[in-house]
Design a protein around this motif. Structure first.
Motif, short mmCIF file in Angstrom:
data_model
loop_
_atom_site.label_atom_id
_atom_site.label_comp_id
_atom_site.label_asym_id
_atom_site.label_seq_id
_atom_site.Cartn_x
_atom_site.Cartn_y
_atom_site.Cartn_z
N TYR A 1 0.82 -1.21 0.00
CA TYR A 1 0.00 0.00 0.00
C TYR A 1 0.86 1.26 0.00
CZ TYR A 1 -3.70 -3.24 1.48
OH TYR A 1 -4.58 -4.27 1.57
N LEU A 2 1.93 1.25 0.77
CA LEU A 2 2.81 2.41 0.81
C LEU A 2 3.50 2.61 -0.53
CD1 LEU A 2 4.33 1.98 4.38
CD2 LEU A 2 2.67 3.71 3.63
N ARG A 3 3.86 1.50 -1.19
CA ARG A 3 4.45 1.61 -2.53
C ARG A 3 3.43 2.22 -3.50
NH1 ARG A 3 8.01 3.23 -5.82
NH2 ARG A 3 8.23 2.03 -7.75
N ALA A 4 2.17 1.81 -3.40
CA ALA A 4 1.13 2.38 -4.25
C ALA A 4 1.02 3.88 -4.03
CB ALA A 4 -0.20 1.70 -3.96
N LEU A 5 1.11 4.32 -2.78
CA LEU A 5 0.99 5.74 -2.48
C LEU A 5 2.23 6.51 -2.88
CD1 LEU A 5 -0.87 5.57 0.94
CD2 LEU A 5 -1.81 6.16 -1.31
N ASP A 6 3.39 5.86 -2.92
CA ASP A 6 4.59 6.50 -3.48
C ASP A 6 4.36 6.82 -4.96
OD1 ASP A 6 6.03 6.45 -1.14
OD2 ASP A 6 7.11 4.60 -1.62
N LEU A 7 3.65 5.93 -5.63
CA LEU A 7 3.39 6.10 -7.06
C LEU A 7 2.24 7.06 -7.34
CD1 LEU A 7 3.79 2.35 -8.00
CD2 LEU A 7 5.32 4.20 -8.74
N ASP A 8 1.26 7.07 -6.46
CA ASP A 8 0.08 7.91 -6.63
C ASP A 8 -0.41 8.31 -5.24
OD1 ASP A 8 -2.33 9.12 -7.14
OD2 ASP A 8 -3.30 7.35 -8.01
N ARG A 9 -0.07 9.51 -4.83
CA ARG A 9 -0.35 9.95 -3.46
C ARG A 9 -1.83 9.89 -3.12
NH1 ARG A 9 -1.46 14.24 -0.15
NH2 ARG A 9 -0.09 14.44 1.68
N ASP A 10 -2.68 10.08 -4.11
CA ASP A 10 -4.12 10.15 -3.87
C ASP A 10 -4.85 8.88 -4.28
OD1 ASP A 10 -3.84 12.74 -2.90
OD2 ASP A 10 -4.21 13.66 -4.86
N ASN A 11 -4.14 7.77 -4.39
CA ASN A 11 -4.82 6.53 -4.79
C ASN A 11 -5.82 6.12 -3.72
OD1 ASN A 11 -4.96 3.35 -4.81
ND2 ASN A 11 -4.41 4.03 -6.87
N ILE A 12 -7.09 6.20 -4.07
CA ILE A 12 -8.13 6.02 -3.07
C ILE A 12 -8.20 4.60 -2.55
CG2 ILE A 12 -10.04 5.51 -4.66
CD1 ILE A 12 -11.68 7.56 -2.95
N GLY A 13 -7.88 3.63 -3.42
CA GLY A 13 -7.89 2.24 -2.97
C GLY A 13 -6.81 1.98 -1.94
N ALA A 14 -5.59 2.42 -2.23
CA ALA A 14 -4.48 2.20 -1.30
C ALA A 14 -4.72 2.95 0.01
CB ALA A 14 -3.16 2.63 -1.94
N LEU A 15 -5.22 4.17 -0.06
CA LEU A 15 -5.50 4.93 1.16
C LEU A 15 -6.53 4.22 2.02
CD1 LEU A 15 -5.59 8.59 -0.21
CD2 LEU A 15 -3.98 7.70 1.50
N GLY A 16 -7.63 3.80 1.41
CA GLY A 16 -8.66 3.11 2.17
C GLY A 16 -8.18 1.80 2.76
N ASN A 17 -7.40 1.07 1.96
CA ASN A 17 -6.87 -0.21 2.44
C ASN A 17 -5.90 0.00 3.61
OD1 ASN A 17 -8.30 -1.52 0.43
ND2 ASN A 17 -6.56 -1.64 -0.96
N LEU A 18 -5.07 1.04 3.51
CA LEU A 18 -4.08 1.30 4.55
C LEU A 18 -4.76 1.74 5.85
CD1 LEU A 18 -1.01 1.18 4.84
CD2 LEU A 18 -0.92 3.60 4.21
N VAL A 19 -5.76 2.59 5.74
CA VAL A 19 -6.50 3.01 6.93
C VAL A 19 -7.12 1.80 7.62
CG1 VAL A 19 -8.51 4.30 7.75
CG2 VAL A 19 -6.92 5.36 6.13
N ALA A 20 -7.76 0.93 6.81
CA ALA A 20 -8.38 -0.26 7.39
C ALA A 20 -7.35 -1.16 8.07
CB ALA A 20 -9.12 -1.04 6.31
N LEU A 21 -6.18 -1.29 7.45
CA LEU A 21 -5.12 -2.12 8.02
C LEU A 21 -4.64 -1.54 9.35
CD1 LEU A 21 -3.00 -4.40 7.83
CD2 LEU A 21 -1.57 -2.82 6.50
N TYR A 22 -4.39 -0.23 9.40
CA TYR A 22 -3.91 0.39 10.64
C TYR A 22 -4.98 0.36 11.74
CZ TYR A 22 0.30 2.10 8.26
OH TYR A 22 1.49 2.19 7.59
N ARG A 23 -6.23 0.52 11.37
CA ARG A 23 -7.29 0.40 12.37
C ARG A 23 -7.30 -1.01 12.96
NH1 ARG A 23 -8.30 5.52 13.23
NH2 ARG A 23 -9.41 6.66 11.63
N ALA A 24 -7.17 -2.01 12.09
CA ALA A 24 -7.24 -3.40 12.54
C ALA A 24 -6.06 -3.76 13.43
CB ALA A 24 -7.30 -4.34 11.33
N THR A 25 -4.91 -3.11 13.21
CA THR A 25 -3.71 -3.45 13.99
C THR A 25 -3.50 -2.51 15.18
OG1 THR A 25 -2.36 -2.14 12.45
CG2 THR A 25 -2.56 -4.50 12.00
N GLY A 26 -4.43 -1.60 15.40
CA GLY A 26 -4.34 -0.71 16.54
C GLY A 26 -3.39 0.46 16.38
N ALA A 27 -2.94 0.73 15.15
CA ALA A 27 -2.03 1.85 14.89
C ALA A 27 -2.86 3.11 14.66
CB ALA A 27 -1.12 1.56 13.71
#
Length: 358
Positions: free
Chosen positions: A232-258
């Motif tokens: 996901y971070l690699r995707a955002l390096d390539l496209d800062r506003d990639n909505i899929g990667a942003l949403g996926n990353l937020v969900a991942l961090y919420r699930a892991t307590g970050a």
């Protein structure tokens, strides 16, 4: 018409994580592209009967298009999934927008037309499948003639001049085929097959934020959270506003307590969602479920301002108005949705493939 390209899932891979046995990516990229774009001999041999010599380039394009869709030609039928390559699409007479585009380009080049693939940056369709949001962009063929860029779109009867889509390479086009196959394998529960296909996609198009985000979905579904985060971070390096990667990353961090990281990326996600019609639509759907019909209507209206000709938006706005007791506004919105749907149906050029039809 079609919905067959660029799915954004809710879960890409660091490069080293792909070394999992033989994959399509182990072929030389050029050989892989040539194989994917090759015409079956029988299809190539059908070209002389179309009498494409001594006619203009646009007439050749029109004749090829009609040959593909007409009942006395290939009589291709639209099938959203699975995504087939050229040979299997020809054998089955079933295509989606991606496979139609690949077949058209291959036929056009065999007929001496310099055709190429185009991709729209706008989301063409969206749906929820279980806990996965699938968003699809549109792929179509293009040619340059008379100083204009022409689009050959399987969803419309005519060939239209258009400047909005961007041209993509054959490598990117074939990468999309592998991307779709990866998504379809994942939907079917074949995580290993999905990993093989997404590896092939990244080998051909390593700069695609969308493919990196999809690969992250595969990693997360396989229990590899660290690899998913890197993807996901690699995707955002390539496209800062990639909505899929942003949403996926937020969900991942919420699930892991970050929580701090989740909040940081959620702020970015909200900024992007403000100008994304499908995000506004999803917000409205959630508000409908909670009974906040006036607020839902506000988000539906914003979605319509951003993407005016999506019938589903107007139909859902009508539902919100109706629930809020605004019957006259509901009728107007429903009539508008119906008009848009009828216009799309009248312009559809490839019928849906149904069970038992060919």
């Amino acid at each position: 018409m079609s919905r067959a390209t660029l799915f954004l899932l809710l879960i890409a891979l660091a490069g080293a994580a792909y070394a999992r046995g033989p994959t399509p990516a182990e072929q030389a990229p050029e050989a892989q592209i040539q194989a994917a774009m090759a015409l079956p001999d029988e299809l190539r041999q059908a070209l002389p009967a179309l009498e494409l010599d001594n006619v203009s380039e646009l007439d050749r394009v029109r004749r090829l298009f009609e040959f593909m869709v007409a009942e006395d030609g290939l009589a291709l039928r639209y099938l959203e999934q699975p995504t087939y390559g050229i040979a299997e699409s020809y054998a089955r007479r079933e295509v989606n927008c991606l496979s139609f585009t690949m077949m058209f380009i291959a036929l056009a080049r065999a007929a001496g037309v310099d055709a190429y693939a185009q991709m729209s940056e706008d989301t063409l369709a969206m749906r929820l499948v279980d806990d996965t949001l699938l968003r699809a962009r549109h792929v179509k063929a293009g040619i340059d003639a008379n100083r204009l860029q022409y689009t050959v779109d399987v969803g419309w009867r005519s060939i239209v001049a258009e400047r909005r889509p961007r041209r993509i390479s054959d490598a990117q086009l074939v990468a999309l085929l592998h991307n779709n196959n990866a998504v379809e394998n994942l939907q079917g529960g074949d995580r290993a097959g999905a990993a093989v296909e997404i590896a092939a996609a990244l080998a051909l198009d390593p700069d695609s934020a969308m493919i990196w985000s999809n690969a992250g979905v595969i990693e997360l579904r396989s229990g590899r959270r660290d690899a998913a985060e890197r993807a996901y971070l690699r995707a955002l390096d390539l496209d800062r506003d990639n909505i899929g990667a942003l949403g996926n990353l937020v969900a991942l961090y919420r699930a892991t307590g970050a929580a701090r990281l989740a909040d940081r990326y959620d702020d970015r996600l909200r900024d992007v969602q403000a100008s994304d019609p499908f995000s506004q639509f999803l917000m409205a759907q959630g508000l409908m479920d909670s009974g906040a019909y006036d607020m839902a209507a506000s988000h539906y209206r914003r979605a319509i301002r951003l993407l005016p000709n999506q019938p589903q938006f107007h139909r859902s706005l009508a539902d919100a108005y109706e629930k809020a007791g605004k019957d006259r506004a509901a009728r107007r919105a429903r009539d508008h949705a119906l008009a848009l749907e009828q216009r799309r149906y009248s312009q559809r050029s490839i019928p849906e493939a149904r069970p038992g039809s060919g």
